[in-house]
Design a protein around this motif. Structure first.
Motif, short mmCIF file in Angstrom:
data_model
loop_
_atom_site.label_atom_id
_atom_site.label_comp_id
_atom_site.label_asym_id
_atom_site.label_seq_id
_atom_site.Cartn_x
_atom_site.Cartn_y
_atom_site.Cartn_z
N SER A 147 5.36 -8.48 -4.62
CA SER A 147 6.31 -7.81 -3.73
C SER A 147 7.25 -6.92 -4.55
O SER A 147 7.49 -5.76 -4.22
CB SER A 147 7.11 -8.86 -2.96
OG SER A 147 8.18 -8.24 -2.28
N GLN A 151 5.30 -3.43 -4.91
CA GLN A 151 5.86 -3.00 -3.63
C GLN A 151 4.89 -3.16 -2.47
O GLN A 151 4.83 -2.33 -1.57
CB GLN A 151 6.33 -1.54 -3.72
CG GLN A 151 7.76 -1.40 -4.18
CD GLN A 151 7.84 -0.62 -5.47
OE1 GLN A 151 7.20 0.40 -5.60
NE2 GLN A 151 8.62 -1.10 -6.40
N LEU A 152 4.13 -4.26 -2.51
CA LEU A 152 3.24 -4.54 -1.38
C LEU A 152 4.06 -5.13 -0.23
O LEU A 152 5.04 -5.83 -0.46
CB LEU A 152 2.14 -5.53 -1.80
CG LEU A 152 1.13 -5.06 -2.84
CD1 LEU A 152 0.10 -6.14 -3.09
CD2 LEU A 152 0.45 -3.78 -2.40
N LYS A 153 3.63 -4.82 0.98
CA LYS A 153 4.27 -5.39 2.16
C LYS A 153 3.88 -6.87 2.25
O LYS A 153 2.80 -7.25 1.80
CB LYS A 153 3.78 -4.66 3.42
CG LYS A 153 4.31 -3.26 3.54
CD LYS A 153 5.56 -3.24 4.42
CE LYS A 153 6.44 -2.07 4.01
NZ LYS A 153 7.84 -2.36 3.90
N ASN A 154 4.73 -7.66 2.90
CA ASN A 154 4.42 -9.08 3.08
C ASN A 154 3.07 -9.27 3.75
O ASN A 154 2.29 -10.15 3.38
CB ASN A 154 5.51 -9.77 3.90
CG ASN A 154 6.77 -9.97 3.06
OD1 ASN A 154 6.78 -9.67 1.87
ND2 ASN A 154 7.83 -10.48 3.68
N GLU A 156 0.52 -7.33 3.62
CA GLU A 156 -0.57 -7.02 2.68
C GLU A 156 -0.81 -8.18 1.71
O GLU A 156 -1.95 -8.52 1.40
CB GLU A 156 -0.24 -5.76 1.88
CG GLU A 156 -0.25 -4.49 2.72
CD GLU A 156 0.32 -3.28 1.98
OE1 GLU A 156 -0.27 -2.21 2.10
OE2 GLU A 156 1.35 -3.40 1.29
#
Lengths: 187, 365
Positions: A147, A151-154, A156
């Motif tokens: 995360s 910067q991956l979305k939750n 994802e």
């Protein structure tokens, strides 16, 4: 509280470029993270950070030895970001999110203003932070870093790891909570 | 959910907000909580510090940025000492370029086409400026924001009339050299079929002819960030580096589908197979076309021919396949096609025949 580190300022005044590199190594990550979080424009954020280091270098003879160098850098980046967001709002070229971020800025000010006042403390805090990160439970650390750094979305991360979004939220909160506890003496 | 019990609602809300996962309603809830007391603000500020400090920069992009910082420091130093000279010089240059642009502009099919963006609910009128440079010519011009462009033969370049105000987007098919004017607020972005190339104040060359099925970006100074369609990791380019990225739409969708469940490093790997970075290249060779020069350095005739075709608007054929691989080296300063072919005949085992717009290259006996 330990004394602000004078030697960095003295070295800069003598024109020692290695110190600038050292300061870049130590603080640019956090400065960049701060600018990115504030203005949500990675390229411009990088520009602000570089500008802060240029400004520091160009004004090195006028530096105050009592003030830690890193707080000078934070101040420049902070004021660039605030200017940028205010202008966006003034030109009405903004979204609801911009308005919220400006509000967040006003409410929290520059959080780096009051902490990590000395070089020694900043280094110590960094070490503790790195150790605490390593000591997080494997899965929690992995999810937190995905995360934070990718910067991956939750959603994802959840899909990728085959767990629920709720579980991801839990791990990220848990990680932040533990890191904060570990660093409580510095905050 | 059971397992969330040892985390307070507010800690959960803060971590969602910081990681960019909060919904509009949740952000509002968060703002209300922040407004409620200064203690809450302090509590949040501590979390914010933790969040910001736990970031890890990609060491490669960090190193590149440090190098860019150094060249920026030098540039600023020089600028301070030579302000007067630069002002005088740039005025002259601008005038020259404008005059050149004005003379050639008549030859160009510059069309301003009004089209309606039907998809958006509001009917926004966006005037598209389309610059098409045919084979056999090239041009240069200055955009409203002061960015200088050199456009090579067989190129189509598009930007809308909001350029310089709300965006600095350029759509490119073909080849152009960009000397980008500094503007902190608006990043300059070149869009090609599969890439986005972002710059702040830099000079770079982009070659994206569709028939070549690849995009070449060469950086002369500054820093550019290249974002490939479908890839999360941007690539940074430093001065004197050239990056070649294959434009293979089909293979790309395949790799996208398979990489979905793979870790990021593998994802990167699959990206790397169709990109190639060249260091320490001679940028003069990549950008000389804008001065009308042609530089060939052990260039196979087959790709040399493509360059001549574009430049002189001719069709070139080969007498036999073997000729295509013959490597030619030479520099031509703004010569005519005949002069170049004569020079080649003189210095290599190549002969030629010209019939109107068709040229045939023949192997000498």
């Amino acid at each position: 509280m330990s004394k602000p580190d004078k030697s960095y300022v003295e070295e800069l005044k003598l024109g020692n470029e290695d110190i600038l590199h050292k300061l870049y190594d130590q603080y640019s990550d956090t400065l960049l993270a701060y600018a990115k979080h504030t203005i949500r424009n990675p390229l411009l954020a990088e520009d602000f950070v570089q500008d802060a280091y240029c400004t520091l270098w160009e004004n090195r003879t006028k530096l105050n030895s009592e003030q830690p160098v890193q707080s000078y850098l934070y101040k420049v980046v902070h004021s660039r970001c605030v200017d940028y967001i205010r202008k966006q709002v003034a030109r009405q070229n903004y979204t609801q999110n911009t308005e919220w971020r400006l509000r967040e800025l006003e409410l929290t000010q520059n959080p780096f203003d009051s902490i990590f006042v000395s070089e020694i403390m900043a280094q110590e805090a960094n070490e503790i932070l790195q150790n605490s990160l390593q000591n997080l439970p494997e899965q929690t650390r992995e999810i937190f870093l995905l995360s934070r750094n990718q910067q991956l979305k939750n959603s994802e991360i959840a899909e990728r790891n085959g767990v629920t979004v709720k579980a991801i939220e839990y791990h990220i909160s848990k990680a932040l909570q533990q890191l904060k506890t570990a660093l409580k003496d510095f905050l | 959910m059971e397992e969330n019990k040892d985390i307070s609602t507010i800690d959960l809300l803060i971590s969602k907000y910081l990681s960019g996962n909060a919904t509009g309603a949740e952000i509002l809830e968060f703002m209300d909580w922040m407004n409620a007391s200064p203690d809450n603000c302090t509590y949040f500020a501590q979390y914010k510090i933790i969040w910001l400090k736990s970031v890890e920069q990609n060491p490669i992009s960090k190193e590149l940025c440090w190098e860019q910082l150094q060249s920026r420091l030098k540039e600023r130093e020089i600028a301070r000492f030579e302000v007067e000279e630069i002002v005088v010089e740039s005025k002259e240059k601008t005038f020259r370029i404008l005059r050149y642009a004005a003379s050639i502009i008549v030859l160009l099919a510059i069309s301003s086409v009004l089209f309606f963006v039907a998809k958006t609910k509001k009917n926004i009128n966006l005037a598209q400026n389309v610059i098409e440079v045919p084979y056999g010519s090239k041009t240069s011009l200055i955009l409203p924001d002061g960015t200088k462009l050199w456009i090579n033969s067989g190129t189509k370049l598009t930007y809308n009339n909001e350029y310089g105000r709300t965006n600095r987007n350029i759509y490119l098919v073909g080849e152009a050299y960009f000397d980008v004017a500094k503007n902190r607020k608006l990043p300059f972005i070149v869009h090609t079929s599969n890439l986005k190339i972002k710059a702040l104040g830099t000079a770079f060359n982009v070659k994206a002819y569709p028939e070549e099925k690849k995009v070449e970006t060469t950086l002369v100074r500054g820093l550019v960030e290249i974002e490939k369609e479908g890839s999360k990791t941007p690539i940074y380019l430093r001065p004197s580096q050239k990056i070649v990225i294959a434009d293979k739409k089909t293979t790309q969708t395949e790799s996208q589908a398979t990489s979905k469940n793979e870790i990021t490093s593998q994802n990167l790997k699959s990206d790397k197979t169709d990109l190639e970075v060249n260091n320490e290249i001679d940028t003069e060779k990549e950008t000389c076309w804008k001065e009308g020069k042609l530089i060939f350095d052990r260039e196979p005739l087959v790709s040399l021919a493509v360059k001549l075709e574009r430049r002189y608007d001719v069709r070139i054929s080969f007498e036999n396949e073997k000729l295509k691989d013959y490597k030619y080296t030479g520099t031509f300063n703004d010569l005519s096609l005949e002069q170049i072919l004569e020079a080649m005949r003189f210095s290599s085992p190549i002969n030629f025949e010209i019939k109107e717009k068709n040229v045939q290259l023949i192997e000498k006996d």
